[in-house]
Design an enzyme around this catalytic site. Structure first.
Site, PDB file in Angstrom:
ATOM      1  N   GLU A   2       6.572 -14.637 -12.371  1.00  0.00           N
ATOM      2  CA  GLU A   2       6.094 -13.318 -11.946  1.00  0.00           C
ATOM      3  C   GLU A   2       5.488 -12.526 -13.091  1.00  0.00           C
ATOM      4  O   GLU A   2       4.433 -11.920 -12.936  1.00  0.00           O
ATOM      5  CB  GLU A   2       7.270 -12.484 -11.390  1.00  0.00           C
ATOM      6  CG  GLU A   2       7.691 -12.831  -9.998  1.00  0.00           C
ATOM      7  CD  GLU A   2       8.877 -11.976  -9.533  1.00  0.00           C
ATOM      8  OE1 GLU A   2       8.784 -11.364  -8.483  1.00  0.00           O
ATOM      9  OE2 GLU A   2       9.915 -11.930 -10.232  1.00  0.00           O
ATOM     10  N   GLU A  15      15.920 -18.339  -9.726  1.00  0.00           N
ATOM     11  CA  GLU A  15      15.625 -16.934 -10.006  1.00  0.00           C
ATOM     12  C   GLU A  15      15.036 -16.791 -11.427  1.00  0.00           C
ATOM     13  O   GLU A  15      14.102 -16.016 -11.647  1.00  0.00           O
ATOM     14  CB  GLU A  15      16.917 -16.108  -9.833  1.00  0.00           C
ATOM     15  CG  GLU A  15      16.820 -14.642 -10.152  1.00  0.00           C
ATOM     16  CD  GLU A  15      15.767 -13.863  -9.348  1.00  0.00           C
ATOM     17  OE1 GLU A  15      15.217 -14.386  -8.377  1.00  0.00           O
ATOM     18  OE2 GLU A  15      15.479 -12.725  -9.748  1.00  0.00           O
ATOM     19  N   TRP A  53      -2.955  -2.601  -1.808  1.00  0.00           N
ATOM     20  CA  TRP A  53      -2.691  -4.015  -2.078  1.00  0.00           C
ATOM     21  C   TRP A  53      -3.558  -4.753  -1.063  1.00  0.00           C
ATOM     22  O   TRP A  53      -3.337  -4.649   0.143  1.00  0.00           O
ATOM     23  CB  TRP A  53      -1.210  -4.328  -1.876  1.00  0.00           C
ATOM     24  CG  TRP A  53      -0.824  -5.704  -2.327  1.00  0.00           C
ATOM     25  CD1 TRP A  53      -0.527  -6.090  -3.601  1.00  0.00           C
ATOM     26  CD2 TRP A  53      -0.676  -6.874  -1.509  1.00  0.00           C
ATOM     27  NE1 TRP A  53      -0.207  -7.421  -3.623  1.00  0.00           N
ATOM     28  CE2 TRP A  53      -0.289  -7.934  -2.353  1.00  0.00           C
ATOM     29  CE3 TRP A  53      -0.832  -7.133  -0.147  1.00  0.00           C
ATOM     30  CZ2 TRP A  53      -0.052  -9.219  -1.896  1.00  0.00           C
ATOM     31  CZ3 TRP A  53      -0.595  -8.426   0.319  1.00  0.00           C
ATOM     32  CH2 TRP A  53      -0.211  -9.446  -0.562  1.00  0.00           C
ATOM     33  N   CYS A  95       0.842  -1.193   0.000  1.00  0.00           N
ATOM     34  CA  CYS A  95       0.000   0.000   0.000  1.00  0.00           C
ATOM     35  C   CYS A  95       0.878   1.244   0.000  1.00  0.00           C
ATOM     36  O   CYS A  95       1.920   1.281   0.639  1.00  0.00           O
ATOM     37  CB  CYS A  95      -0.949   0.076   1.188  1.00  0.00           C
ATOM     38  SG  CYS A  95      -2.090  -1.302   1.241  1.00  0.00           S
ATOM     39  N   HIS A 133      14.913 -37.915  -9.783  1.00  0.00           N
ATOM     40  CA  HIS A 133      14.183 -38.319  -8.573  1.00  0.00           C
ATOM     41  C   HIS A 133      12.722 -37.880  -8.611  1.00  0.00           C
ATOM     42  O   HIS A 133      12.110 -37.677  -7.574  1.00  0.00           O
ATOM     43  CB  HIS A 133      14.892 -37.773  -7.333  1.00  0.00           C
ATOM     44  CG  HIS A 133      16.281 -38.299  -7.176  1.00  0.00           C
ATOM     45  ND1 HIS A 133      16.540 -39.627  -6.942  1.00  0.00           N
ATOM     46  CD2 HIS A 133      17.486 -37.683  -7.273  1.00  0.00           C
ATOM     47  CE1 HIS A 133      17.847 -39.807  -6.878  1.00  0.00           C
ATOM     48  NE2 HIS A 133      18.445 -38.647  -7.086  1.00  0.00           N
ATOM     49  N   ASN A 158      -1.461   1.790   6.123  1.00  0.00           N
ATOM     50  CA  ASN A 158      -0.605   0.763   5.543  1.00  0.00           C
ATOM     51  C   ASN A 158      -0.239  -0.193   6.672  1.00  0.00           C
ATOM     52  O   ASN A 158       0.403   0.217   7.634  1.00  0.00           O
ATOM     53  CB  ASN A 158       0.642   1.451   4.961  1.00  0.00           C
ATOM     54  CG  ASN A 158       1.608   0.479   4.338  1.00  0.00           C
ATOM     55  OD1 ASN A 158       1.326  -0.698   4.209  1.00  0.00           O
ATOM     56  ND2 ASN A 158       2.752   0.977   3.945  1.00  0.00           N
ATOM     57  N   GLY A 159      -0.689  -1.439   6.570  1.00  0.00           N
ATOM     58  CA  GLY A 159      -0.387  -2.402   7.623  1.00  0.00           C
ATOM     59  C   GLY A 159      -1.577  -3.303   7.878  1.00  0.00           C
ATOM     60  O   GLY A 159      -2.536  -3.314   7.106  1.00  0.00           O
ATOM     61  N   ARG A 189       3.812  -0.322  -4.839  1.00  0.00           N
ATOM     62  CA  ARG A 189       3.494  -0.851  -3.514  1.00  0.00           C
ATOM     63  C   ARG A 189       2.148  -1.569  -3.475  1.00  0.00           C
ATOM     64  O   ARG A 189       1.742  -2.099  -2.442  1.00  0.00           O
ATOM     65  CB  ARG A 189       3.475   0.282  -2.482  1.00  0.00           C
ATOM     66  CG  ARG A 189       4.765   1.048  -2.405  1.00  0.00           C
ATOM     67  CD  ARG A 189       4.671   2.138  -1.382  1.00  0.00           C
ATOM     68  NE  ARG A 189       4.645   1.585  -0.043  1.00  0.00           N
ATOM     69  CZ  ARG A 189       5.701   1.295   0.690  1.00  0.00           C
ATOM     70  NH1 ARG A 189       6.899   1.512   0.194  1.00  0.00           N
ATOM     71  NH2 ARG A 189       5.584   0.803   1.895  1.00  0.00           N
ATOM     72  N   LYS A 198      11.375 -15.241 -12.224  1.00  0.00           N
ATOM     73  CA  LYS A 198      11.141 -14.121 -13.152  1.00  0.00           C
ATOM     74  C   LYS A 198      10.030 -14.491 -14.135  1.00  0.00           C
ATOM     75  O   LYS A 198       9.138 -13.701 -14.407  1.00  0.00           O
ATOM     76  CB  LYS A 198      12.409 -13.763 -13.951  1.00  0.00           C
ATOM     77  CG  LYS A 198      13.531 -13.111 -13.209  1.00  0.00           C
ATOM     78  CD  LYS A 198      13.270 -11.681 -12.789  1.00  0.00           C
ATOM     79  CE  LYS A 198      12.622 -11.577 -11.470  1.00  0.00           C
ATOM     80  NZ  LYS A 198      13.179 -11.507 -10.239  1.00  0.00           N
ATOM     81  N   LYS A 200       5.922  -4.579  -4.936  1.00  0.00           N
ATOM     82  CA  LYS A 200       7.376  -4.594  -4.805  1.00  0.00           C
ATOM     83  C   LYS A 200       7.845  -4.551  -3.350  1.00  0.00           C
ATOM     84  O   LYS A 200       8.814  -5.191  -2.988  1.00  0.00           O
ATOM     85  CB  LYS A 200       7.958  -3.408  -5.569  1.00  0.00           C
ATOM     86  CG  LYS A 200       9.454  -3.503  -5.696  1.00  0.00           C
ATOM     87  CD  LYS A 200       9.978  -2.735  -6.839  1.00  0.00           C
ATOM     88  CE  LYS A 200      11.447  -3.028  -7.047  1.00  0.00           C
ATOM     89  NZ  LYS A 200      11.685  -4.389  -7.530  1.00  0.00           N
TER      90      LYS A 200
HETATM   91  C1  G6P Z   1       8.538  -8.958  -3.253  1.00  0.00           C
HETATM   92  C2  G6P Z   1       9.015  -8.515  -4.618  1.00  0.00           C
HETATM   93  C3  G6P Z   1      10.233  -9.334  -5.037  1.00  0.00           C
HETATM   94  C4  G6P Z   1      11.311  -9.249  -3.962  1.00  0.00           C
HETATM   95  C5  G6P Z   1      10.773  -9.669  -2.589  1.00  0.00           C
HETATM   96  C6  G6P Z   1      11.769  -9.358  -1.487  1.00  0.00           C
HETATM   97  O1  G6P Z   1       7.986 -10.228  -3.317  1.00  0.00           O
HETATM   98  O2  G6P Z   1       7.984  -8.652  -5.569  1.00  0.00           O
HETATM   99  O3  G6P Z   1      10.745  -8.846  -6.260  1.00  0.00           O
HETATM  100  O4  G6P Z   1      12.372 -10.066  -4.321  1.00  0.00           O
HETATM  101  O5  G6P Z   1       9.591  -8.926  -2.285  1.00  0.00           O
HETATM  102  O6  G6P Z   1      11.942  -7.972  -1.418  1.00  0.00           O
HETATM  103  P1  G6P Z   1      13.176  -7.243  -0.818  1.00  0.00           P
HETATM  104  O7  G6P Z   1      12.847  -5.776  -0.995  1.00  0.00           O
HETATM  105  O8  G6P Z   1      13.258  -7.631   0.611  1.00  0.00           O
HETATM  106  O9  G6P Z   1      14.374  -7.641  -1.583  1.00  0.00           O
END
Ligand code: G6P
Length: 609
Positions: free
Chosen positions: A491, A484, A75, A2, A507, A99-100, A27, A488, A604
């Protein structure tokens, strides 16, 4: 999660609020809303489901005026995505953005319902605003006092801004659990979740601390700390350029951020490589050096992409520095009984520095007897930076795309420097440090080289974009890279992807292999390559559709495509091999037409647990 923006000014604030809240969409972008106090001291409120553009469209042709207002991008946590659940929430003359999460909201809600309050939303935020109203009605006390009094009744996190239509000259901000930053203007002041929202208005900021309550007027600010004492907080001048938050020539922030990696890495290395032989972190003092000399174990905690960077570094800490290293996802670390190793040092990794799970893990670690802690973070002034003993900044620059790219490669760069530094301190000889310094100097050039492979990767994307499932394989320090790469893809393209260590396929996952499941393998030339080749044969024999990224000629079979990459030094191969996987995910998502910078359901900065 948020985003919050609020302003108290002498001018019409509506466009400024809309533009600022739009910059906080990273956010959360389920819905957004705005409230102003008009000339008659009434609230005017608009709310819309979807991105901030929907709110802008709704307000566009209305002749609105207000010099004080609140805006919010949501969010969803408590309650579905709907207009009713969108902030600001109002109770009579009080409006709030929050926010929270309020963990005891159900009990408070039922108490307030008994007092006759009607709830229009399912949110925990509406509980706060009605509670404020009830307490003020009951006690007749000024709003500030009422706010202080109700905070003890709220369990959870509650960074919020409150506006009172009976007093249109001030806003009250409460900082708890998520960041709030005051932006200082000339006869106007602002408050936001992140300085990005306000960079076109001001460069002067005050970071509120946990427990702070601020009264913000256009001409002055008063801050009370958690003990209710008036406190002067430092004014910080931001050096982030407003232009940095534009897409420039790129279609998406993610694309821009992928191509920025050579420069981000250069910035991360700048002034940290001394005489081409030693790594220099001015942030580390004698205390840290003493800890590094004596530590026998490293515990790293992180989430998402940062967790994958930590996993790569485990390989480096153990193989280069001979230091046992454990890595754990923060939400797991925080909720189990932990057995802490002897002489262990605690590290958190985070782009935002606000991830609630990671922050909680750090707070827990402080009670567990670690030698000390350090955060590797991209955001100066963030909660993790403030609460950690020491911080090494990644200097990736502002990252706006929700899917993290340049933060990952700069985290790895700092981690490799840290490994080399610790080796230098522990072994009191700097050969390894010297070698790593040399390789790191080459790294940005290596990344530039691999980015030139973009056309080939785009062609690969065209071949596989319509597949429903994909597997990513890697061995050793390439396994976290496979993870990773899969993350990607998931996501931003919404294609189901899983990562496995190459040797683990037999396995179980081999059962999934057929010509509809592309298998992406990163296989740099190293001591594990022969083993990986064996695994490739096993997949070939079962008709799998294989795409290999490698700097080695791998015998072609009918169902194998090798994308030949330039040579890279073994140590930095993980930093290098993630680039094609980032590009692959980006191009697949581009063809699919998904919302690359703001993928569905994600945000994010994840400030809820
Ligand atoms: C969210 C974001 C990711 C990020 C993760 C950890 O899930 O969408 O891209 O890797 O948070 O965030 P940080 O800011 O702690 O690296």
């Amino acid at each position: 999660m948020c985003g919050i923006v609020a302003a108290v000014t002498q001018r019409n604030i509506i466009n400024c609020l809309l533009q600022s809240i739009k910059r906080l969409e990273y956010r959360g972008y389920d819905s957004s809303g705005l409230a102003l106090i008009n000339k008659n001291n009434n609230f005017i409120r608009f709310r819309s489901v979807g991105k901030v553009n929907e709110l802008i469209k709704k307000i566009k042709n209305k002749k609105l005026f207000g010099t004080i207002g609140l805006a919010h991008t949501r969010w969803a946590t408590h309650g579905k995505v709907s207009e009713e659940n969108t902030h600001p929430h109002i109770s009579s003359h009080i409006a709030i953005v929050h926010n929270g999460i309020i963990e005891n909201s159900l009990q408070l809600r039922s108490f307030l319902e008994k007092k006759g309050y009607i709830f229009y939303s399912e949110t925990d935020t509406e509980v706060i605003v009605h509670l404020l109203h009830w307490e003020q009605k009951k006690t007749g006390k000024p709003l500030l006092e009422v706010i202080s009094n109700i905070l003890i009744k709220l369990h959870g996190n509650y960074s919020m801004v409150i506006m009172d239509s009976n007093n249109s000259s001030k806003l009250i901000a409460v900082c708890s659990g998520s960041p709030l930053i005051i932006g200082l203007g000339v006869e106007e002041n602002f408050i936001a979740s992140d300085q990005i929202a306000l960079l076109n208005i001001t460069k002067r900021f005050i970071y509120l601390k946990e427990g702070d309550i601020a009264i913000i007027k256009s001409e002055k600010i008063k801050i009370f700390d958690k003990n209710n004492l008036i406190i002067q907080r430092k004014i910080v001048k931001s050096n982030i350029k407003y232009e940095c938050i534009n897409k420039g020539k790129y279609k998406h922030y993610m694309e821009k951020e992928i191509y920025e990696q050579p420069i981000s890495i250069r910035n991360t290395l700048k002034n940290r490589l001394k005489n081409n032989t030693t790594i220099y972190f001015p942030e580390l003092g004698l205390k840290e050096k003493n800890i590094f000399l004596h530590l026998e174990h490293i515990q790293i905690v992180a989430c998402g992409t940062s967790y994958h960077a930590a996993m790569v570094s485990k390989h480096w800490f153990e193989s280069i520095a001979n230091i046992p290293c454990d890595v754990e996802v923060a939400s797991e670390f925080s909720y189990r009984k932990l057995a802490v190793r002897k002489k262990s040092f605690f590290i958190t990794l985070s782009q935002s520095g606000e991830t609630a799970d990671t922050l909680r893990a750090l707070r827990i670690s402080k009670k567990l007897g670690y030698l000390g802690n350090l955060t590797i973070c991209n955001m100066q002034g963030s909660s993790l930076v403030q609460e950690s003993d020491t911080c090494l900044l990644t200097k990736a620059g502002i990252e706006i795309g929700v899917a993290s790219t340049k933060s990952f490669t700069t985290q790895l760069t700092v981690l490799l420097m840290l490994v080399a530094k610790i080796v230098g301190i522990k072994k009191k000889e700097n050969n390894i440090e010297k070698q790593i310094v040399k390789i790191l100097t080459i790294l940005p050039y290596r990344i530039e080289e691999i980015l030139k492979k973009n056309k080939e990767i785009k062609n690969l994307a065209k071949k596989i974009y319509n597949k429903k499932n994909m597997l990513f394989l890697g061995r050793g320090d390439q396994y976290p890279i496979a993870m990773e790469g899969a993350l990607k893809l998931k996501e931003i393209s919404y294609i189901h992807a899983e990562a496995y260590p190459s040797g683990e396929l037999k396995h179980g996952p081999l059962a999934l292999i057929d010509k509809n499941v592309p298998i992406i393998i990163t296989a740099p030339k190293n001591s594990l390559l022969e083993k990986t080749k064996q695994n490739i044969q096993e997949i070939c024999a079962r008709g799998g559709l294989i795409y290999i990224f490698s700097d080695e000629e791998i015998n072609l079979e009918k169902n194998i495509t090798v994308l030949k990459l330039p040579y890279v030094e073994e140590i930095i191969a993980p930093i290098f091999y993630i680039i094609p996987l980032q590009l692959l995910a980006y191009y697949i998502a581009l063809i699919k037409g998904t919302n690359i910078d703001q993928p569905r359901n994600l945000a994010k900065s994840v400030t809820v647990e």
